[in-house]
Design a protein around this motif. Structure first.
Motif, mmCIF file in Angstrom:
data_model
loop_
_atom_site.group_PDB
_atom_site.id
_atom_site.type_symbol
_atom_site.label_atom_id
_atom_site.label_comp_id
_atom_site.label_asym_id
_atom_site.label_seq_id
_atom_site.Cartn_x
_atom_site.Cartn_y
_atom_site.Cartn_z
ATOM 1 N N LEU A 53 -25.288 33.522 -39.322
ATOM 2 C CA LEU A 53 -25.008 32.293 -38.572
ATOM 3 C C LEU A 53 -23.914 32.508 -37.526
ATOM 4 O O LEU A 53 -23.914 31.861 -36.474
ATOM 5 N N GLY A 56 -24.874 35.451 -34.370
ATOM 6 C CA GLY A 56 -25.624 34.943 -33.233
ATOM 7 C C GLY A 56 -24.762 34.238 -32.201
ATOM 8 O O GLY A 56 -25.152 34.110 -31.039
ATOM 9 N N GLN A 57 -23.599 33.768 -32.596
ATOM 10 C CA GLN A 57 -22.702 33.067 -31.675
ATOM 11 C C GLN A 57 -21.675 33.996 -31.037
ATOM 12 O O GLN A 57 -21.212 33.745 -29.922
ATOM 13 N N PHE A 159 -30.179 39.641 -34.904
ATOM 14 C CA PHE A 159 -28.718 39.530 -35.000
ATOM 15 C C PHE A 159 -27.993 40.860 -34.983
ATOM 16 O O PHE A 159 -26.937 41.004 -34.368
ATOM 17 N N GLU A 408 -36.750 36.748 -38.749
ATOM 18 C CA GLU A 408 -36.132 36.481 -37.455
ATOM 19 C C GLU A 408 -37.141 36.194 -36.349
ATOM 20 O O GLU A 408 -36.806 35.571 -35.345
ATOM 21 N N GLN A 497 -30.439 30.255 -36.491
ATOM 22 C CA GLN A 497 -29.308 30.164 -35.583
ATOM 23 C C GLN A 497 -29.118 28.718 -35.139
ATOM 24 O O GLN A 497 -30.086 28.043 -34.781
ATOM 25 N N TRP A 498 -27.886 28.245 -35.157
ATOM 26 C CA TRP A 498 -27.568 26.948 -34.574
ATOM 27 C C TRP A 498 -27.667 27.047 -33.051
ATOM 28 O O TRP A 498 -27.271 28.050 -32.464
#
Length: 506
Positions: A53, A56-57, A159, A408, A497-498
């Motif tokens: 999580l 990805g950011q 990721f 994914e 992912q957000w």
């Protein structure tokens, strides 16, 4: 059941163009209550959900998948593919890390090589087709493959294909560099209390113009699902991960959004093939046939999911075969199999994550149904970190574990490598399942470019692994996240992912 997945997200298109110019920043912050405590910010060292999580950011990749699921240029602004499909040459855009240093071809080679070849790499499978990597100049990367590879471009957005700074990692050392990493992605780490929260702030040097909208994001770690719901209702967080099915109606009635988002998740029960009695295929088959999986799915999801999984592979994937059904509910046959294996009265330990109502309900229902056919199960609750450690390393001290995983991309290669391949780096999702035919078929399917032949190979993989009961497939769940009305553009993609780059406060 695919929850409109193919229509909603992950269109397998590649647009070779400049990075999109999205809406200008609006500022503001969002707080999300998440279920598990992240352990590792090095994308090479972890394939655990709470870490993914964040990866990805924090990091950009050669390709970028947006909130619509479209695969498009990322750090690579263009690329060419050789006629034989074995050589990819990527041209990098002008992009920098959060400290202003340029992202170069050497960084790309360093990052991908770490994931592929580092002895502590947690999940090298997405890059396993790579034969060699070369930085031809500061902006050009050449990747040679062992053979043509159907899902390769999509795998470069996974990721752990994240791009990190070679200079920074070598200067600070791996431990320090990933305690507070130098970001190439939309957000940077501001602070990290490993037991309660991690604070992200906007990376002002991120290559995508106008992204992200938000100034900051808080991940608040709250393992208990009921507590997460209470925080949302009290206005202390803007979104929560993993709302219990029992709370969905009340949250909707109170004005919160609980959209049941499309996923590639599969809810399963892991079994330890290295530890008797589940080292015997007859006992594993009995364990499946003892379970009324339709009743379990309905009970756990409050009737929202009624279709059981027909294999351990996510039902939304390309080439998923509906012909190979898991073993049916048949308690009488389960008893006969246990008697034949000499396993009647066997003692087994089910480990489950404390704070997870889904995990607890599955464990309790499994315990009750197994007892009716002669498997005596005890349940042991563990926090998420201990659960993962026990499952991976303490192989002689557990027998079964409610769990889930996701894929994914829509391509089945990564799911097969993670969940059923015994030689692909994850030990068949830490179960110890091994089948040489499955492992061979996995490699054949990866390089097969004929769609019909690929479908046949994956159908065979699914049939073998399902009949041998690599895991017990239960059902294909959606994401049950909830959102306050003051949040716009935030949801979880099937890639887990957000959509924080596009999200904003109203």
């Amino acid at each position: 059941m695919n929850y409109a997945f193919r229509k909603m997200l992950f269109a397998a298109t590649v647009a070779i163009s400049s990075a999109p110019n999205i809406a200008s920043a609006d500022g503001g912050s969002i707080s999300i209550a998440v279920a598990e405590n992240p352990q590792q910010l090095d994308p090479m060292r972890s394939a655990n959900a709470p870490d993914i999580l964040l990866h990805g950011q924090l990091y950009a990749r050669l390709l970028h998948r947006d909130s619509t699921g479209t695969l498009s240029p990322g750090l690579a602004e263009s690329w060419t593919i050789s006629e034989d499909g074995k050589t990819y040459v990527f041209t990098l855009r002008d992009a920098v890390f959060a400290d202003g240093s340029p992202i170069t071809a050497e960084d790309v080679v360093f990052s991908l090589d770490r994931t592929l070849n580092h002895p502590e790499s947690a999940y090298p499978a997405p890059l396993s087709a790579i034969e060699s990597l070369e930085a031809k100049d500061a902006k050009t990367v050449s990747i040679a493959l062992k053979s043509p590879n159907a899902p390769f471009l999509g795998n470069l957005e996974v990721f752990n294909a994240s791009i990190v700074s070679k200079t920074d990692v070598e200067a600070r050392g791996e431990e320090e560099a990933f305690a507070k990493p130098l970001s190439s992605g939309a957000f940077m780490v501001d602070s990290w209390d490993r037991n309660s929260s991690i604070q992200l702030v906007k990376n002002p040097k991120y290559y995508r113009d106008g992204a992200p909208n938000l100034d900051s994001v808080e991940y608040r770690i709250v393992e208990d699902a009921n507590t997460r719901v209470s925080l949302l209702k009290a206005g202390e967080v803007n979104a929560v991960e993993g709302v219990p099915y029992a709370n969905i109606a009340e949250l909707r009635d109170a004005g919160f959004e609980v959209p049941l988002e499309a996923s590639t998740k599969t809810q399963i029960i892991l079994m330890n093939h290295d530890n008797p009695p589940f080292d015997d295929v007859r006992v594993r088959q009995a364990a499946v046939m003892a379970l009324d999986r339709v009743a379990i799915a309905k009970a756990v999801t409050q009737g929202l999911v009624t279709e059981v999984a027909n294999s351990s592979l996510p039902g939304a994937l390309n080439f998923h075969s509906q012909d190979d059904a898991a073993l049916p509910y048949d308690p009488a046959q389960a008893k006969a199999l246990l008697e034949d294996a000499g396993a009647v009265g066997a003692e087994v330990t089910i480990i489950q994550v404390s704070g997870s109502q889904v995990s607890q309900q599955i464990a309790l229902l499994t315990q009750a149904l197994w007892s009716q056919v002669g498997l005596n199960a005890k349940i042991e609750q563990l926090d998420s970190a201990a659960f993962r450690t026990r499952r991976k390393t303490e192989r002689d001290d557990w027998h079964a574990a409610p769990a889930w995983y996701y894929n994914e991309t829509l391509d089945p290669d990564l799911a097969v490598r993670w969940a059923v391949c015994g030689t692909c780096g994850s030990n068949a999702f830490h179960t110890g399942y091994r089948n040489e035919t499955v492992d061979t078929l996995t490699e054949e399917a990866l390089s097969e470019t004929d769609v019909a032949k690929r479908a046949k190979l994956y159908a065979e993989i699914q049939q073998i692994s399902t009949n041998e009961v690599v895991h017990i497939p239960l059902y294909y769940p959606p994401f049950t996240n909830a959102y306050a009305s003051d949040v716009e553009g935030l949801f979880m993609t099937p890639a887990f992912q957000w959509t924080l780059e596009e999200a904003k406060r109203k």
